[in-house]
Design a protein around this motif. Structure first.
Motif, PDB file in Angstrom:
ATOM      1  N   PHE A   1     -25.658  31.230   7.820  1.00  0.00           N
ATOM      2  CA  PHE A   1     -27.019  30.927   8.282  1.00  0.00           C
ATOM      3  C   PHE A   1     -28.051  31.713   7.483  1.00  0.00           C
ATOM      4  CE2 PHE A   1     -25.066  30.123  12.721  1.00  0.00           C
ATOM      5  CZ  PHE A   1     -24.817  28.794  12.420  1.00  0.00           C
ATOM      6  N   GLU A   2     -27.757  32.997   7.235  1.00  0.00           N
ATOM      7  CA  GLU A   2     -28.684  33.819   6.455  1.00  0.00           C
ATOM      8  C   GLU A   2     -28.807  33.301   5.025  1.00  0.00           C
ATOM      9  OE1 GLU A   2     -27.117  37.767   7.071  1.00  0.00           O
ATOM     10  OE2 GLU A   2     -28.305  38.041   8.909  1.00  0.00           O
ATOM     11  N   GLN A   3     -27.679  32.888   4.445  1.00  0.00           N
ATOM     12  CA  GLN A   3     -27.723  32.334   3.090  1.00  0.00           C
ATOM     13  C   GLN A   3     -28.532  31.033   3.080  1.00  0.00           C
ATOM     14  OE1 GLN A   3     -26.917  33.688   0.303  1.00  0.00           O
ATOM     15  NE2 GLN A   3     -27.240  31.927  -1.012  1.00  0.00           N
ATOM     16  N   ALA A   4     -28.359  30.202   4.096  1.00  0.00           N
ATOM     17  CA  ALA A   4     -29.134  28.956   4.197  1.00  0.00           C
ATOM     18  C   ALA A   4     -30.624  29.263   4.235  1.00  0.00           C
ATOM     19  CB  ALA A   4     -28.715  28.171   5.440  1.00  0.00           C
TER      20      ALA A   4
ATOM     21  N   LYS B   1     -33.076  24.336  11.388  1.00  0.00           N
ATOM     22  CA  LYS B   1     -31.762  24.306  12.048  1.00  0.00           C
ATOM     23  C   LYS B   1     -31.024  25.617  11.824  1.00  0.00           C
ATOM     24  CE  LYS B   1     -31.129  19.340  12.114  1.00  0.00           C
ATOM     25  NZ  LYS B   1     -30.311  18.200  11.715  1.00  0.00           N
ATOM     26  N   ALA B   2     -31.052  26.116  10.601  1.00  0.00           N
ATOM     27  CA  ALA B   2     -30.389  27.390  10.315  1.00  0.00           C
ATOM     28  C   ALA B   2     -31.059  28.521  11.096  1.00  0.00           C
ATOM     29  CB  ALA B   2     -30.415  27.681   8.816  1.00  0.00           C
ATOM     30  N   ARG B   3     -32.389  28.482  11.173  1.00  0.00           N
ATOM     31  CA  ARG B   3     -33.116  29.504  11.931  1.00  0.00           C
ATOM     32  C   ARG B   3     -32.734  29.463  13.411  1.00  0.00           C
ATOM     33  NH1 ARG B   3     -36.497  32.260   9.905  1.00  0.00           N
ATOM     34  NH2 ARG B   3     -37.259  30.806   8.337  1.00  0.00           N
ATOM     35  N   ALA B   4     -32.679  28.250  13.971  1.00  0.00           N
ATOM     36  CA  ALA B   4     -32.311  28.091  15.384  1.00  0.00           C
ATOM     37  C   ALA B   4     -30.861  28.525  15.624  1.00  0.00           C
ATOM     38  CB  ALA B   4     -32.522  26.646  15.822  1.00  0.00           C
TER      39      ALA B   4
ATOM     40  N   ALA C   1     -27.374  24.304  -1.751  1.00  0.00           N
ATOM     41  CA  ALA C   1     -27.835  23.355  -0.733  1.00  0.00           C
ATOM     42  C   ALA C   1     -27.835  24.038   0.633  1.00  0.00           C
ATOM     43  CB  ALA C   1     -26.964  22.109  -0.715  1.00  0.00           C
ATOM     44  N   SER C   2     -29.001  24.315   1.129  1.00  0.00           N
ATOM     45  CA  SER C   2     -29.178  25.040   2.380  1.00  0.00           C
ATOM     46  C   SER C   2     -28.505  24.343   3.568  1.00  0.00           C
ATOM     47  CB  SER C   2     -30.675  25.222   2.651  1.00  0.00           C
ATOM     48  OG  SER C   2     -30.898  25.850   3.873  1.00  0.00           O
ATOM     49  N   HIS C   3     -28.645  23.030   3.642  1.00  0.00           N
ATOM     50  CA  HIS C   3     -28.082  22.313   4.794  1.00  0.00           C
ATOM     51  C   HIS C   3     -26.556  22.391   4.818  1.00  0.00           C
ATOM     52  CE1 HIS C   3     -27.750  19.249   1.666  1.00  0.00           C
ATOM     53  NE2 HIS C   3     -26.942  18.570   2.451  1.00  0.00           N
ATOM     54  N   LEU C   4     -25.931  22.476   3.655  1.00  0.00           N
ATOM     55  CA  LEU C   4     -24.473  22.610   3.626  1.00  0.00           C
ATOM     56  C   LEU C   4     -24.052  23.972   4.173  1.00  0.00           C
ATOM     57  CD1 LEU C   4     -23.678  21.069   0.114  1.00  0.00           C
ATOM     58  CD2 LEU C   4     -23.713  19.922   2.347  1.00  0.00           C
ATOM     59  N   ARG C   5     -24.787  25.003   3.782  1.00  0.00           N
ATOM     60  CA  ARG C   5     -24.507  26.357   4.300  1.00  0.00           C
ATOM     61  C   ARG C   5     -24.684  26.400   5.814  1.00  0.00           C
ATOM     62  NH1 ARG C   5     -22.461  30.186   0.613  1.00  0.00           N
ATOM     63  NH2 ARG C   5     -23.185  29.589  -1.439  1.00  0.00           N
TER      64      ARG C   5
END
Length: 169
Positions: free
Chosen positions: A137-140, A149-152, A113-117
Motif C-alpha cells: 500500500f505504501e509503495q502504491a 483505494k491504497a490510501r483507504a 503501476a500503483s493499482h497493481l501494488r
C-alpha cells in the motif's frame, strides 16, 4: 449465431495462424512493416479482449472473465492486466495462492503501476500478512499519491491494528 466461447476460439486460432504465417524478407533491423502492422493489430485485439474480460469481471461473470484473461495470456503471457484481472477474481473467490501468483507476476511485469501494488497489498491483507500489505500500500502511494483505494486500504489496516492491539491484562 456464435456464442462467446466460439468467438474466442476463432480469435485465438486467427492469432496463432497469424504467428505461423510466412514472413516476407526482413530488413536489416530484423522486422518488416507488415510485422509492425501485425503487432499493432494483435495489441489492439488483446486490448479489446481485455476490455471484454473487464466487463465480465465488473458484472461478476467470473467464469467468462477467467476464460477471457486466460486466452489473453495464451497469446501474450506478459500481459500484466490479464494477470491482475485473474489475481483479483481469485482473491474475491478466496483462491489466494493463484491470486498471489498472478498479482505478483503483474507487479513484476509493471512495477510502477500503483493499482497493481494496491491489489497485491489487498490480497496480503486478506491473508493476514500485514507487513507485506502495508509495504505494498505504501509503495502504491509512493507511485501515485492520489490512489484513494491504497490510501483507504492503508487506513483500514492501521485502524484494524489499533482496535486489535489492546490487551486486557
Amino acid at each position: 449465431m456464435f456464442n462467446f466461447k466460439q468467438l474466442l476460439w476463432i480469435l485465438t486460432c486467427i492469432f496463432l495462424l497469424a504467428g505461423c504465417a510466412t514472413q516476407p524478407g526482413k530488413n536489416k533491423m530484423g522486422s518488416t512493416s507488415s510485422d509492425t502492422k501485425e503487432s499493432a493489430q494483435i495489441t489492439h485485439d488483446l486490448e479489446t479482449m481485455y476490455q471484454l474480460g473487464r466487463k465480465y469481471q465488473d458484472e461478476a461473470r467470473f467464469p467468462e472473465a477467467i476464460t477471457t484473461y486466460e486466452n489473453i495470456l495464451s497469446i501474450n503471457p506478459n500481459y500484466a492486466e490479464a494477470h491482475n484481472g485473474l489475481g483479483v477474481i481469485y482473491s474475491i473467490q478466496g483462491k489466494f495462492e493463484p491470486a498471489l501468483q498472478h498479482l505478483q507476476r503483474a507487479v513484476a511485469l509493471a512495477p510502477l503501476a500503483s493499482h497493481l501494488r494496491n491489489n497485491l497489498g489487498y490480497t496480503y491483507f486478506l491473508l493476514g500478512r500485514k507487513p507485506e500489505a502495508i509495504s505494498e500500500f505504501e509503495q502504491a502511494l509512493r507511485l501515485d499519491p492520489g490512489n484513494e483505494k491504497a490510501r483507504a486500504n492503508l487506513a483500514a489496516i492501521h485502524s484494524k491494528a489499533d482496535t486489535t492491539d489492546t490487551t486486557g491484562e
